[in-house]
Design a protein around this motif. Structure first.
Motif, mmCIF file in Angstrom:
data_model
loop_
_atom_site.group_PDB
_atom_site.id
_atom_site.type_symbol
_atom_site.label_atom_id
_atom_site.label_comp_id
_atom_site.label_asym_id
_atom_site.label_seq_id
_atom_site.Cartn_x
_atom_site.Cartn_y
_atom_site.Cartn_z
ATOM 1 N N GLY A 33 0.675 -1.175 -0.145
ATOM 2 C CA GLY A 33 0.034 -0.120 0.020
ATOM 3 C C GLY A 33 1.064 1.265 0.047
ATOM 4 N N LYS A 34 0.238 2.128 -0.415
ATOM 5 C CA LYS A 34 0.672 3.544 -0.434
ATOM 6 C C LYS A 34 0.820 4.501 0.572
ATOM 7 N N THR A 35 1.707 5.136 1.349
ATOM 8 C CA THR A 35 1.250 5.998 2.334
ATOM 9 C C THR A 35 1.033 7.527 1.970
ATOM 10 N N PRO A 36 0.643 8.135 2.887
ATOM 11 C CA PRO A 36 0.201 9.857 2.445
ATOM 12 C C PRO A 36 1.636 10.708 2.418
ATOM 13 N N TRP A 37 2.586 9.901 2.908
ATOM 14 C CA TRP A 37 3.671 10.560 2.927
ATOM 15 C C TRP A 37 4.871 9.794 1.680
ATOM 16 N N ASN A 38 4.199 9.166 0.727
ATOM 17 C CA ASN A 38 4.811 8.648 -0.560
ATOM 18 C C ASN A 38 5.818 7.591 -0.302
ATOM 19 N N THR A 39 5.640 6.868 0.669
ATOM 20 C CA THR A 39 6.377 5.553 0.470
ATOM 21 C C THR A 39 5.530 4.487 0.324
ATOM 22 N N TRP A 40 6.281 3.302 -0.051
ATOM 23 C CA TRP A 40 5.454 1.996 -0.421
ATOM 24 C C TRP A 40 5.766 1.243 0.546
ATOM 25 N N LEU A 41 4.593 0.510 1.162
ATOM 26 C CA LEU A 41 4.582 -0.592 2.199
ATOM 27 C C LEU A 41 4.532 -1.921 1.374
ATOM 28 N N SER A 42 5.768 -2.702 1.423
ATOM 29 C CA SER A 42 5.822 -3.811 0.477
ATOM 30 C C SER A 42 5.651 -5.097 1.525
ATOM 31 N N CYS A 43 4.662 -5.828 1.264
ATOM 32 C CA CYS A 43 4.045 -6.756 2.339
ATOM 33 C C CYS A 43 4.566 -8.340 1.882
ATOM 34 N N GLU A 44 5.355 -8.975 2.615
ATOM 35 C CA GLU A 44 5.689 -10.215 2.717
ATOM 36 C C GLU A 44 4.304 -11.377 2.936
ATOM 37 N N GLU A 45 4.263 -12.053 1.791
ATOM 38 C CA GLU A 45 3.074 -13.122 1.903
ATOM 39 C C GLU A 45 3.653 -14.466 2.459
ATOM 40 N N ASP A 56 4.482 -16.915 6.255
ATOM 41 C CA ASP A 56 4.279 -17.170 7.756
ATOM 42 C C ASP A 56 5.082 -16.242 8.565
ATOM 43 N N ARG A 57 4.693 -15.566 9.409
ATOM 44 C CA ARG A 57 5.595 -14.342 10.140
ATOM 45 C C ARG A 57 6.146 -13.293 9.307
ATOM 46 N N GLY A 58 5.719 -12.920 8.179
ATOM 47 C CA GLY A 58 6.316 -12.078 7.166
ATOM 48 C C GLY A 58 6.270 -10.491 7.883
ATOM 49 N N TYR A 59 6.911 -9.609 7.212
ATOM 50 C CA TYR A 59 6.978 -8.476 7.629
ATOM 51 C C TYR A 59 6.535 -7.362 6.488
ATOM 52 N N VAL A 60 6.457 -6.139 7.123
ATOM 53 C CA VAL A 60 6.277 -4.971 6.124
ATOM 54 C C VAL A 60 7.432 -4.459 5.933
ATOM 55 N N TYR A 61 7.576 -3.816 4.804
ATOM 56 C CA TYR A 61 8.939 -3.052 4.310
ATOM 57 C C TYR A 61 8.529 -1.851 4.029
ATOM 58 N N GLU A 62 9.019 -0.778 4.539
ATOM 59 C CA GLU A 62 8.857 0.620 4.105
ATOM 60 C C GLU A 62 9.790 0.912 2.952
ATOM 61 N N THR A 63 9.420 1.275 1.632
ATOM 62 C CA THR A 63 10.353 1.497 0.801
ATOM 63 C C THR A 63 10.184 2.961 0.232
ATOM 64 N N VAL A 108 13.152 0.119 5.015
ATOM 65 C CA VAL A 108 13.258 -0.127 6.519
ATOM 66 C C VAL A 108 12.047 -1.276 6.878
ATOM 67 N N ARG A 109 12.429 -2.263 7.676
ATOM 68 C CA ARG A 109 11.517 -3.288 8.248
ATOM 69 C C ARG A 109 10.739 -2.651 9.176
ATOM 70 N N ARG A 110 9.416 -2.841 9.250
ATOM 71 C CA ARG A 110 8.517 -2.395 10.176
ATOM 72 C C ARG A 110 7.836 -3.275 11.045
ATOM 73 N N ASP A 111 8.745 -3.686 12.170
ATOM 74 C CA ASP A 111 8.408 -4.722 12.917
ATOM 75 C C ASP A 111 7.271 -4.394 13.590
ATOM 76 N N ALA A 112 6.839 -3.265 14.061
ATOM 77 C CA ALA A 112 5.793 -2.824 14.825
ATOM 78 C C ALA A 112 4.475 -3.320 14.203
ATOM 79 N N MET A 113 4.354 -3.358 12.944
ATOM 80 C CA MET A 113 3.278 -3.603 12.094
ATOM 81 C C MET A 113 2.826 -5.246 12.069
ATOM 82 N N GLY A 114 3.556 -5.744 12.859
ATOM 83 C CA GLY A 114 3.361 -7.262 13.175
ATOM 84 C C GLY A 114 3.833 -8.216 12.058
ATOM 85 N N ARG A 115 3.946 -9.612 12.510
ATOM 86 C CA ARG A 115 4.446 -10.650 11.818
ATOM 87 C C ARG A 115 3.350 -11.686 11.365
#
Length: 385
Positions: free
Chosen positions: A134-146, A148-155, A164-171
């Motif tokens: 997904g796209k953020t309002p501050w113009n980064t791309w959240l790339s999601c690992e599909e 088990d226990r995948g991460y979200v990366y802000e690119t 940057v890996r965003r651990d707080a967004m859950g695994r």
């Protein structure tokens, strides 16, 4: 992404009746959509790219997996998936994930003000099976690992800043993300048969390094009021979906799109498009292929979703007839385009250029049916505003 039959057989709570539309505020998409005549008319014959389009629309190939993007030295990634567009001066950038494991990651194509391709490059590497995002309002791309226990990366779509890996967004088995700037949260889908729908509340809006992960809690039906509960352990040592009693289950979460106080998200196991009214804190169905009356459902294989400034939703199929269907604000669903001769593929990454005149998407496995055969397209024409 190819487990629809299994997922449908394992649906959780999928037979509950839909409540009448009088329960909901009088807004667009107030009831499950039904087939009808779409705003763009019937599909024409397949063009030279094998795409059937309404009158006035044209297509072109932007990139092919394993081949250099025309006019650049960059080789396009395999299995193109989720994507988004970003304004870049008078031009724009289209970012696309790669759903392969290992490697994965994401790439970008740069366009001039006239739509000419002027560059292509990598924006994320070393990750696994990057599906949607997904796209953020501050113009980064959240790339999601599909996975088990995948991460979200802000690119960074411009490829300047390191991802940057965003651990707080859950695994968990992440699929898509959609930012809600009003409530300052990011909604997240989970691609498992008994998955959940989440939201992440950053400690500071615009900074995803810390915050609170919450899961949607509701009854077993398909409409009504909902609430949110904190996920105690976002690290996923215990599956996130199993940590909160009463968490609502969704059968294979897929695409996710936010606009005007509403987050639409799709579930592939039961071919549904859901809408979460963030203002009223309710959910209901925008589309369910089992509720289509009197004809064959035009939209099956429900997957990625995006929207246009007109309020139309554009929903891509994984399988089905290889369509992108439009769901209008007055609850009509109809095919917008169809990709011929690629039945072993799926449509991914629909996203509009900043001015709304061009729609980008990919056929993940193209004519070959292999991840190395992906094709990324552009469709241009008189989209309504």
């Amino acid at each position: 992404m190819e487990r629809r039959t299994f997922l449908r057989a394992t649906a959780v709570g999928g037979t509950s009746a839909v409540l009448g539309g009088t329960l909901w505020r009088g807004a667009a998409h107030a009831a499950p959509a039904q087939p009808g005549t779409g705003p763009y008319g019937p599909l024409g014959a397949a063009d030279a790219n094998g795409i059937r389009l309404p009158a006035g629309f044209t297509s072109r190939v932007i990139a092919r997996s394993g081949q250099r993007v025309a006019g650049t030295s960059y080789t396009w990634h395999h299995a193109p998936d989720g994507g988004a567009c970003y304004a870049d001066g008078a031009g724009w950038i289209y970012v696309s994930n790669s759903e392969i494991n290992p490697s994965g990651g994401a790439s970008a194509v740069v366009f001039s003000a006239t739509g000419a391709v002027t560059g292509a490059y990598r924006v994320l590497s070393g990750t696994r099976q990057n599906c949607a995002g997904g796209k953020t309002p501050w113009n980064t791309w959240l790339s999601c690992e599909e996975v088990d226990r995948g991460y979200v990366y802000e690119t960074d779509p411009w490829g300047v800043k390191a991802a940057v890996r965003r651990d707080a967004m859950g695994r968990f088995k992440h699929e898509a993300a959609a930012a809600d700037p009003v409530r300052k949260v990011v909604y997240l889908t989970e691609d498992v048969p008994d998955g959940c729908f989440y939201r992440f509340r950053p400690s500071v809006w615009g900074d995803l390094s810390s915050g609170t992960l919450e899961v949607l809690v509701a009854g077993s039906g398909t409409s009504g009021p909902v609430s949110w509960a904190k996920v105690p352990d976002p690290s996923g040592a215990t599956a996130t979906r199993d940590q909160v009693p009463g968490a609502k289950r969704f059968n294979g979460g897929e695409g996710c799109y936010y606009a005007e106080d509403t987050c639409w998200f799709t579930t592939k196991g039961d071919n549904r498009v859901w809408q979460y009214d963030a203002s009223a804190r309710t959910i209901q169905l925008a589309y369910d292929d089992s509720l289509v009356s009197g004809t064959t459902a035009p939209l099956t294989g429900v997957d990625n979703v995006t929207g246009s400034s007109s309020g139309d939703l554009f929903v891509a199929e994984d399988g089905g007839s290889m369509d992108i269907c439009v769901i209008t604000p007055d609850d009509v669903v109809a095919p917008f385009l169809r990709v011929e001769g690629q039945s072993a593929s799926e449509i991914t990454g629909p996203a509009f250029s900043p001015d709304g005149s061009r729609l980008y998407f990919s056929s993940q496995r193209g004519t070959s049916g292999s991840s190395s055969g992906g094709i990324t397209y552009e469709v241009r024409g008189p989209f309504r505003s």
